[in-house]
Design a protein around this motif. Structure first.
Motif, short mmCIF file in Angstrom:
data_model
loop_
_atom_site.label_atom_id
_atom_site.label_comp_id
_atom_site.label_asym_id
_atom_site.label_seq_id
_atom_site.Cartn_x
_atom_site.Cartn_y
_atom_site.Cartn_z
N THR A 183 0.79 -1.13 0.12
CA THR A 183 -0.08 0.17 0.00
C THR A 183 0.99 1.14 0.00
N THR A 208 -3.31 4.13 -2.31
CA THR A 208 -3.58 2.94 -3.31
C THR A 208 -2.68 1.85 -3.36
N GLU A 209 -2.59 1.15 -4.32
CA GLU A 209 -1.72 -0.09 -4.44
C GLU A 209 -0.48 0.05 -5.41
N SER A 216 -2.19 1.98 -8.93
CA SER A 216 -3.26 1.64 -9.88
C SER A 216 -4.36 1.18 -8.69
N ASP A 276 -5.30 5.55 -9.67
CA ASP A 276 -4.42 6.49 -9.32
C ASP A 276 -4.94 7.41 -8.08
N LEU A 277 -4.00 8.13 -7.58
CA LEU A 277 -4.44 8.88 -6.36
C LEU A 277 -5.73 9.88 -6.38
#
Length: 270
Positions: free
Chosen positions: A92, A110-111, A127, A129-130
């Motif tokens: 993360t 996000t990841e 992905s 996006d932020l």
């Protein structure tokens, strides 16, 4: 590729046609800033077909966007970053800083879907996006390991990256079959440079931009800038559609800081 003469035999046909003084060769209208639009290309192709030239089909690819991804360059501080490719994949990532678009402080999580070191630079791809564009040089990035992992949380700064903006990198999903065109994505890099990239939601046009480069292995396009949006909405992975086609005969020079170029330089020991 736009004209449809890519093989050696096709190029030989064109050479022999050019050397025939009794043949009126096709040409495109001269422009200061353009290199032949789509109409020019089609007219050029038609003239060649009149001479029975063996042309490939026009390269137009339609399909579904798999994901809209965002890429960052990390700047290590007191805490060092691991150098192994994809070491942080599946972790993360939390980013907080000033949104350069709204000038407001924002934070999002996000990841990580990809991580690699190219030259001296640490590239992190995420992905989805932020949802905002964090300021480079000041924003804080926190990498958080999965639960049960032996990894430790890492805090670094966001560094400079050419492809830092939202809606600038897209992973492409399956193509839509259309026998009228050369409808399959190519399986080698760079041939889509300067092609037009358009995005739709159903019949609604969302935006466009030119392709800077293409990574065939990862089926990913890097655009020259963020999508020039129509204001009708944002692209979404698994739902929005892409359209790729050439509308310039002569490709422009690429920017010299594309990640694949750094990768090639690193592999050659540069």
């Amino acid at each position: 590729h736009a004209i449809g003469m890519t093989s050696n035999s096709q190029k030989l046909f064109l050479k022999e046609l050019a050397e025939n003084k009794n043949v009126e060769l096709p040409y495109i209208q001269a422009r200061i800033f353009a290199t032949g639009n789509r109409d020019d290309i089609n007219n050029f192709r038609k003239l060649l077909q009149d001479y029975k030239a063996p042309l490939d089909k026009y390269p137009e690819v339609k399909g579904t966007i798999k994901s809209a991804i965002q890429q960052f360059v990390l700047t290590p501080g007191k805490e060092k970053l691991e150098e192994g490719d994809n070491h942080y994949k599946g972790w993360t990532v939390s980013v907080d800083g000033i949104d350069v678009v709204t000038d407001e402080f924002k934070a999002a999580t996000t990841e990580v879907v990809k991580y690699e070191k190219l030259g001296k630079h640490y590239y992190l791809t995420v992905s989805p996006d932020l949802g905002f564009e964090p300021e480079m040089g000041t924003s804080k990035v926190t990498l958080i390991p999965p639960k049960g992992s032996s990894g430790k949380k890492v805090e670094v700064k966001l560094g400079f990256n050419v492809y830092h903006q939202r809606h600038q990198i897209f992973e492409l999903g399956a193509e839509d079959k259309d026998e009228a065109y050369n409808w399959r994505l190519i399986n080698h890099d760079e041939d889509y440079s300067t092609y037009n990239f358009e995005v739709y939601e159903g019949d609604t046009y969302l935006g466009h931009q030119r392709i800077e480069s293409y990574n065939a292995k990862e089926r990913t396009v890097y655009l020259k800038g963020p999508l020039i949006m129509s204001g009708a909405g944002e692209p979404s992975g698994g739902k929005s559609k892409y359209l790729i086609y050439p509308d310039q005969l002569l490709p422009h020079a690429q920017q010299p800081i594309f990640p694949c170029m750094l990768r090639q330089k690193t592999e050659m020991g540069g």
